[in-house]
Design a protein around this motif. Structure first.
Motif, short mmCIF file in Angstrom:
data_model
loop_
_atom_site.label_atom_id
_atom_site.label_comp_id
_atom_site.label_asym_id
_atom_site.label_seq_id
_atom_site.Cartn_x
_atom_site.Cartn_y
_atom_site.Cartn_z
N ASP A 1 2.39 -6.84 31.79
CA ASP A 1 3.86 -5.28 32.03
C ASP A 1 3.74 -4.61 30.81
O ASP A 1 3.80 -5.25 29.86
CB ASP A 1 4.50 -6.04 33.04
CG ASP A 1 5.77 -6.99 31.90
OD1 ASP A 1 5.54 -7.10 30.68
OD2 ASP A 1 6.89 -7.55 32.66
N SER A 2 4.45 -3.83 31.43
CA SER A 2 5.39 -2.96 30.43
C SER A 2 5.75 -3.67 29.58
O SER A 2 6.45 -2.68 28.22
CB SER A 2 5.48 -1.50 30.92
OG SER A 2 7.12 -1.89 31.70
N ILE A 3 6.96 -4.72 29.84
CA ILE A 3 7.75 -5.19 28.97
C ILE A 3 6.54 -5.89 27.50
O ILE A 3 7.03 -5.84 26.79
CB ILE A 3 7.94 -6.31 29.61
CG1 ILE A 3 9.36 -5.86 30.82
CG2 ILE A 3 9.79 -6.92 28.73
CD1 ILE A 3 10.69 -5.20 30.80
N ILE B 1 3.12 4.28 34.19
CA ILE B 1 2.17 3.19 35.08
C ILE B 1 2.67 2.59 36.30
O ILE B 1 0.87 3.15 37.09
CB ILE B 1 2.36 1.38 34.02
CG1 ILE B 1 1.63 0.97 32.82
CG2 ILE B 1 1.34 0.47 35.05
CD1 ILE B 1 2.54 -0.02 32.25
N GLU C 1 5.96 -3.51 37.95
CA GLU C 1 6.76 -2.75 36.95
C GLU C 1 7.80 -2.17 37.67
O GLU C 1 9.31 -2.08 36.73
CB GLU C 1 5.46 -1.95 36.95
CG GLU C 1 5.21 -1.63 35.72
CD GLU C 1 4.74 -2.79 34.97
OE1 GLU C 1 5.97 -1.46 33.94
OE2 GLU C 1 4.14 -2.74 33.95
N LYS D 1 9.72 -12.18 27.61
CA LYS D 1 10.06 -11.02 26.50
C LYS D 1 10.29 -11.82 25.61
O LYS D 1 9.95 -11.88 24.00
CB LYS D 1 11.40 -10.06 27.03
CG LYS D 1 11.40 -9.01 26.45
CD LYS D 1 12.50 -8.33 27.03
CE LYS D 1 13.07 -7.34 26.04
NZ LYS D 1 13.87 -5.79 27.15
N GLU E 1 4.66 -11.73 31.02
CA GLU E 1 5.68 -10.38 31.66
C GLU E 1 7.17 -10.70 31.72
O GLU E 1 7.81 -11.35 30.54
CB GLU E 1 5.42 -10.57 33.82
CG GLU E 1 5.76 -12.06 33.38
CD GLU E 1 6.66 -12.58 34.10
OE1 GLU E 1 6.98 -13.54 34.09
OE2 GLU E 1 7.17 -11.54 35.06
N ILE E 2 8.21 -9.87 32.23
CA ILE E 2 9.30 -9.95 31.29
C ILE E 2 10.23 -10.86 31.50
O ILE E 2 10.70 -11.36 30.29
CB ILE E 2 10.16 -8.83 32.83
CG1 ILE E 2 11.46 -8.63 32.50
CG2 ILE E 2 10.22 -9.26 34.55
CD1 ILE E 2 12.58 -8.07 33.42
N GLY E 3 9.56 -12.39 31.78
CA GLY E 3 10.13 -13.56 31.93
C GLY E 3 9.94 -13.60 30.85
O GLY E 3 10.74 -14.75 30.15
N LEU F 1 3.96 -4.72 26.81
CA LEU F 1 3.29 -3.18 25.82
C LEU F 1 4.77 -2.97 25.29
O LEU F 1 3.59 -2.49 23.83
CB LEU F 1 2.91 -2.95 26.56
CG LEU F 1 1.73 -2.17 27.49
CD1 LEU F 1 0.95 -1.09 28.52
CD2 LEU F 1 0.49 -2.33 26.85
N THR F 2 6.02 -3.07 25.37
CA THR F 2 6.46 -2.54 24.53
C THR F 2 6.74 -3.38 23.44
O THR F 2 7.35 -2.72 22.15
CB THR F 2 8.01 -2.08 25.36
OG1 THR F 2 8.25 -1.47 26.48
CG2 THR F 2 9.02 -1.93 24.77
N SER G 1 14.66 -12.69 36.11
CA SER G 1 13.13 -12.28 35.72
C SER G 1 12.43 -13.36 36.49
O SER G 1 11.28 -12.70 36.27
CB SER G 1 13.13 -12.62 34.80
OG SER G 1 14.05 -14.05 34.13
#
Lengths: 110, 133
Positions: free
Chosen positions: A48-50, B107, B49, A21, A17-19, A52-53, B16
């Motif tokens: 999460d989407s981060i 999403i 998200e 990245k 997740e974002i943390g 995935l990106t 974050s």
């Protein structure tokens, strides 16, 4: 990271997740020049989407260089995330390592 | 379990490292309400998200002195509908779509029964879920 054959393995687990990245990006970058890459995400408990990106960025780059990449995703949350994002076609996904390895083995020069 | 009105309200710095704890707290709240696994995962994914979006974008144009927070409010009504409000005090920036990015909103839309974004004061994302329990 190198396997007994020319398949490089990147393993990531826990919550992607974002943390995390930068860690995700760096782990993938380490396999940037590999002939083929197995990204083992079977121990991921959440994504999460981060994440995935970052995966998409890596896979698109490898695709442009015609280097095969297989993802192993075994967690239902992660598998659904890929669907929700509309990215099922963007990745080559397996739910176990042996099948991913077989796929890559057939596409990797020895 | 009989349906009861319950709510969870959390406010943290928009950093974050707070996203996962807030998401975990929401997961624990939903588990206490006996949400089934898939619903619980989907709701926490949608929340994650919205929270990540705040950390990435909300305060980019805010003055240094601005209080940078994220807030999550989860409420369940007597009929079993869960509403989730994720908000910040930042500045909403309309961003042109970039290929290979911006999956968060897609999403959230895929998961939530309804989704509404109010940008009149900070950004406030309201989602509802008719979750299976």
């Amino acid at each position: 990271m190198n396997d007994h054959d020319s398949i490089s393995v990147v393993s990531l687990g826990g919550e992607l997740e974002i943390g995390r990245k930068d860690e995700i990006r760096e782990a993938l970058a380490a396999a940037r020049d590999a002939e083929s890459v197995l990204v083992d995400l079977s121990a991921v408990t959440y994504a999460d989407s981060i994440a995935l990106t970052e995966l998409l960025r890596f896979c698109v780059g490898a695709q442009q260089d015609e280097r095969p990449v297989a993802l192993v995703i075994a967690t239902p949350q992660f598998a659904r995330l890929v669907q929700y994002a509309g990215l099922s076609e963007a990745f080559t996904i397996f739910d176990n390592v042996p099948e991913a390895r077989e796929y890559l083995g057939a596409r990797t020069p020895r | 379990m009989t349906l009861r009105r319950s709510q969870l309200n959390l406010r943290c710095p928009a950093e974050s490292e707070y996203v996962a704890p807030v998401r975990h707290a929401l997961g624990a709240f939903l588990a206490a309400l006996e949400f089934e696994r898939q619903s619980l995962d989907d709701v926490t994914t949608a929340a994650g998200e919205a929270l990540a979006n705040i950390v990435e974008h909300a305060y980019r144009r805010s003055p240094e002195t601005a209080e940078r927070y994220l807030q999550l409010l989860a409420k369940i009504d007597a009929a079993g509908t869960l509403s989730l409000v994720v908000s910040d005090g930042g500045t909403f920036i309309e961003r042109p779509p970039v290929k290979g990015r911006g999956f968060g909103l897609r999403i959230m839309r895929a998961i939530a029964g309804s989704l509404n974004i109010d940008t009149s004061e900070g950004t406030c994302v309201r989602m509802t879920f008719r979750a299976k329990r």
